[in-house]
Scaffold this motif. Structure first.
Motif, mmCIF file in Angstrom:
data_model
loop_
_atom_site.group_PDB
_atom_site.id
_atom_site.type_symbol
_atom_site.label_atom_id
_atom_site.label_comp_id
_atom_site.label_asym_id
_atom_site.label_seq_id
_atom_site.Cartn_x
_atom_site.Cartn_y
_atom_site.Cartn_z
ATOM 1 N N VAL A 152 47.231 -42.945 1.271
ATOM 2 C CA VAL A 152 46.612 -41.813 0.568
ATOM 3 C C VAL A 152 47.705 -41.048 -0.160
ATOM 4 N N ILE A 153 47.483 -40.807 -1.423
ATOM 5 C CA ILE A 153 48.467 -40.056 -2.224
ATOM 6 C C ILE A 153 47.790 -38.829 -2.827
ATOM 7 N N ASP A 154 48.336 -37.660 -2.518
ATOM 8 C CA ASP A 154 47.869 -36.424 -3.150
ATOM 9 C C ASP A 154 49.002 -35.906 -4.029
ATOM 10 N N TRP A 170 43.685 -34.666 1.573
ATOM 11 C CA TRP A 170 43.410 -36.037 2.026
ATOM 12 C C TRP A 170 44.619 -36.645 2.730
ATOM 13 N N ALA A 171 45.819 -36.357 2.210
ATOM 14 C CA ALA A 171 47.001 -37.066 2.711
ATOM 15 C C ALA A 171 47.732 -36.330 3.828
ATOM 16 N N ALA A 202 34.116 -52.467 -1.575
ATOM 17 C CA ALA A 202 33.199 -52.272 -2.698
ATOM 18 C C ALA A 202 33.919 -51.596 -3.852
ATOM 19 N N GLY A 203 33.748 -52.158 -5.023
ATOM 20 C CA GLY A 203 34.291 -51.517 -6.213
ATOM 21 C C GLY A 203 35.737 -51.877 -6.486
ATOM 22 N N THR A 204 36.404 -52.560 -5.524
ATOM 23 C CA THR A 204 37.776 -52.964 -5.808
ATOM 24 C C THR A 204 37.809 -54.464 -6.038
ATOM 25 N N LEU A 207 39.207 -43.128 -4.159
ATOM 26 C CA LEU A 207 39.539 -44.468 -3.702
ATOM 27 C C LEU A 207 39.849 -45.323 -4.911
ATOM 28 N N ALA A 208 41.027 -45.941 -4.905
ATOM 29 C CA ALA A 208 41.433 -46.750 -6.056
ATOM 30 C C ALA A 208 40.397 -47.821 -6.343
ATOM 31 N N GLY A 209 40.034 -47.936 -7.598
ATOM 32 C CA GLY A 209 39.135 -49.011 -7.991
ATOM 33 C C GLY A 209 37.671 -48.678 -7.816
ATOM 34 N N THR A 210 37.364 -47.547 -7.171
ATOM 35 C CA THR A 210 35.959 -47.188 -7.040
ATOM 36 C C THR A 210 35.676 -46.006 -7.936
ATOM 37 N N GLY A 248 42.252 -38.036 -3.952
ATOM 38 C CA GLY A 248 40.891 -37.989 -3.413
ATOM 39 C C GLY A 248 39.997 -39.126 -3.841
ATOM 40 N N ARG A 286 44.019 -44.383 -1.887
ATOM 41 C CA ARG A 286 43.239 -43.239 -2.345
ATOM 42 C C ARG A 286 44.213 -42.314 -3.051
ATOM 43 N N LEU A 342 52.039 -35.125 -1.399
ATOM 44 C CA LEU A 342 51.873 -35.635 -0.035
ATOM 45 C C LEU A 342 51.419 -37.088 -0.098
ATOM 46 N N ARG A 343 52.073 -37.946 0.678
ATOM 47 C CA ARG A 343 51.740 -39.368 0.683
ATOM 48 C C ARG A 343 51.707 -39.841 2.124
#
Lengths: 513, 513
Positions: A113-115, B443-444, B505-507, A504-507, A502, A499, A128-129
């Motif tokens: 998760v990367i913010d 999130w992170a 899903a989606g990726t 999700l990658a690819g969604t 916030g 992510r 934040l990662r």
């Protein structure tokens, strides 16, 4: 040879005879040295990276297959489970190693998760990662009933290694030769990968205690009895630094037959239930130990069919003489409970030292807590319920289980829904119109459940999520790119799912996303 | 009024005077009744669905804001933290409720995985669908130092409710009036949502023990001291059915200044460190309690700057008189360790009952384990290291921490990398070129760490992942669509993120995917 150290002896399960001494029990000093070596191997295992660890798991599977003939012969001698079953179990064990290699190769288990920074947030947000990192060395306790798939090369070892955690396995005393042979195969792959201390093996009950209390051990994975598991759980919790104990202990695995199901296919359910509770001579953690059948004509027919078929079921050898003794004692205790009648089965242990399949029956009104304790071996207790309300009340009194099974009528909806609502709070897997004794290795499998099925119902010991037990999160705040693990760098060189801010990658989060 | 039950008294933190009796301590019977009611509320909270629970959290935030003036006045009276800080904390508390509502609305926390049947798999795979479900009622122990954000309406309560778990909060005795007022706001929202027993409140130490041992409680969340937390952890682990205990206990939060950083900006680091360890009068779980500074000219200048500024830092009121007494005692113990010198600070407690900020210093060669125990309040210990090797060896001796902070030089790479490698195994968050006392809700974020920072380092108490503590998985096997939860149905009516047949899903899993 230190004569103060007891021998580790391999016993032929069918004859009860000691066949060979395979070594000596591990001393406390040996255990401590192996745990320290495992701890020192953490950086080397991390340095392999996900790809290197996946290659190691694949290589371990290949090594096991290469030694397959020897391993299967030893496992059959020590467990009496038979070559067909064990051949399947070896295939499952190797498939599991490869599956978990694929799981970690994808990288979603890292939960990246990367913010990016947001100075406008309350409170202001830095960069934040977050990702998962290995907990550290894991102690694995092999189980008696799956000398391959839940033992030295089993799911606990595979998922700990996949997570990046070195493993010290406590061999199960029922199959020390099998343990040594499978360990040898794993070890060859570990040596070739340059991380010889990624897996090691200890023998003896005292070694198990030493493992759980060793300061280098960061987590424990255990499959076995409630008594043994709880004692080790208590040790893990009482340490100066408590560590998580992922134990799979006891489970009665209730099975419910609705009146509609009994009417539609009572005979076929009787046959399926017999096959399930006698599979592997009832030595499955998912064996259905309690079956709720309706009173009345169709339920009675089901009972009679099970009584007839059960009486014809063959006797068989259990894993060890002490398991046989416990089975005989357990069946006698169940049969002695108020209201319990024996529908099938004579003496639980015959003169040749084989176990007799047993079917017991009790009216729901006489059901007692003593019937909810797991009895390892080929016995099941039918509980005859008079009304739906009685069934639901009985289900509400059950302890946690790995599985709960429901046989229902075609298109039936109301009662099944109420049953599922009750059992969902008490089980890790709901099986519909089937039997619980198969445990698929897949992304969606859950092999866990409220205590005593598991010591922590949030974690499975089978399936992709098993890896999560051995990981913990860490966050890096305002850390320069050059110092971040590759999984957390902006350029994502390993292509792991992430992510970001916030999303999700690819969604897509919106139709235009 | 039962005169056997002690009164719950609200004390003015600044004067130490009892201001009002806000009720009586909860009796064991009251605790048992509230836990049973919480258990009975599980289905109602589940029936709200994710959308309903998200609405409940939003409504709770609004209610807190509506009572903001009253709540802030009580919290300031009971904590002496001051209205500016508490106003920010209330905003953070409400933002946290809304953030967690958004997190569960997305649905990824449910971890939905669907495996369609595969008869060719070894063993053959049935239809399996997995998702997370609520564990059941959660006991939350409010912390003294954040009377809002880590207390009754804080992150533990918010994430448990977001997960679908009713909450019984044990009020912290330092702020019972604040607890009652914030509970009142949450309760109004719960009543309006039709789940009045989703949140309840108990008072008194005995009530806390009764909570942790109540059979209806499925998990505990705690923020507080190592001693109190460990005692409750032990109770949770010793239950007939052990339950998870998510405790955030003690943390020294080491901060490292590399020689390059000291040379480049020693004075600014001294200023930043002073601000961080005296923030909220040092009553942060992330307060940097140990700072590693290099020997030599620049390190000495940094020490001198901190000594000068520290001597001018204002005294302040701590949360309670007993925390003040513990601070005074703790500072005296630290100062009495071999090699420790006082750089700034006179008597830790002045005649007016206020705490004096204190800076201590010890040569690395004299560093001892006694200096790794958290001392709550405005004190930090500078550890002067002579070489990089000494620094790394010292860091390797530290217990688990919530955070580890690193100040490095512009573009510096080798030493920072080695420091990060060492601290990664001992901390939950690495902070670069900053200070650990801010804990963003995002999130992170990870607010956790190896023991004693947390009792289970796999779980955070702040950020999106905090919800995971209160969930456990369940799998449905071959279950008809009509009986599945909506999240698991083929048509995915709630649109939750899912993994289907191994594919997120989606990726895309391949360039052509």
């Amino acid at each position: 040879m230190n004569h103060a150290t007891p021998d580790v002896v391999s016993v032929d399960a069918r004859t009860g005879e000691a066949v060979e001494v395979i070594g000596a029990e591990s001393t406390p000093a040996e255990v401590a040295a192996l745990c320290a070596a495992a701890d020192a191997a953490v950086p080397a295992l991390a340095a392999l990276g996900v790809a290197g660890r996946a290659a190691l798991l694949h290589d371990m599977a290949t090594e096991l297959e290469q030694d397959g003939e020897t391993i299967l012969a030893l496992a059959d001698r020590e467990s009496a489970l038979g070559l067909p079953r064990l051949t399947g179990e070896l295939a499952r064990t190797c498939a599991q190693l490869r599956f978990l290699a694929d799981v970690v190769t994808e990288g979603s288990h890292l939960g990246v998760v990367i913010d990016h920074p947001d100075p406008a947030a309350v409170p202001p947000r830095p960069d934040l990662r977050r990702m998962m990192v290995p907990r550290g060395p894991v102690a694995v306790f092999g189980a008696s009933n799956f000398p391959l798939a839940f033992s030295v090369p089993g799911g606990d070892t595979a998922s700990a290694l996949a997570a990046g955690c070195p493993v010290v396995v406590k061999a199960h005393p029922a199959h020390p030769a099998t343990s040594l042979a499978t360990y040898g195969a794993l070890r060859r792959a570990a040596v070739r990968a340059g991380v010889p201390d990624a897996v090691s093996l200890v023998h003896g009950q005292a070694a198990g205690v030493a493992l759980v209390t060793d300061p280098h051990i960061a987590a424990v994975a255990f499959t076995g009895s409630v008594r043994g598991g709880r004692a080790l759980f208590d040790l893990a919790a009482a340490r100066p630094e408590p560590i998580p104990f992922f134990g799979e202990l006891g489970s009665v695995n209730p099975l419910v037959v609705t009146p509609a199901a009994a009417a539609e296919r009572g005979a076929s359910i009787a046959e399926g239930l017999l096959g399930s509770f006698t599979l592997g001579m009832g030595q499955f953690c998912t064996k259905p130990g309690l079956a709720f059948v309706p009173a009345g004509e169709h339920g009675t027919a089901l009972q009679e069919a099970l009584a007839t078929r059960g009486a014809d079921a063959p006797t068989g050898t259990l894993l060890t003489r002490s398991i046989l003794a416990a089975y005989a004692e357990g069946v006698r205790e169940l049969a002695a409970q108020p209201g319990v009648r024996v529908l099938a089965g004579a003496e639980p242990r015959d003169l040749a030292g084989r176990a007799t399949p047993t079917v017991l029956r009790v009216p729901g009104a006489m059901f007692s807590e003593a019937l909810t304790e797991e009895c390892f071996g080929p016995v099941t207790v039918l509980v005859e319920y008079a009304t739906e309300e009685e069934l639901l009340a009985l289900l509400g009194r059950l302890p946690g289980s790995l599985t709960a099974t429901l046989h229902m009528g075609e298109g039936e909806e109301d009662l099944p829904r109420r049953v599922i609502d009750v059992v969902t709070r008490r089980t890790g897997r709901v099986v519909c119109d089937g039997y619980p004794t198969g445990v698929a290795v897949s992304w969606a499998m859950n092999h866990s459940g409220p205590y005593p099925a598991a010591t922590d119902s949030a974690h499975t010991s089978v399936g992709a999520a098993a890896v999560q037990r051995f990981l913990r999160p860490i966050a890096y705040q305002d850390t320069p790119q050059r110092l971040l693990p590759p999984e957390l760098r902006d350029d994502n060189p390993l292509g792991v799912p992430r992510r970001v801010d916030g999303v999700l990658a690819g969604t897509a989060t919106s139709p235009t996303g």
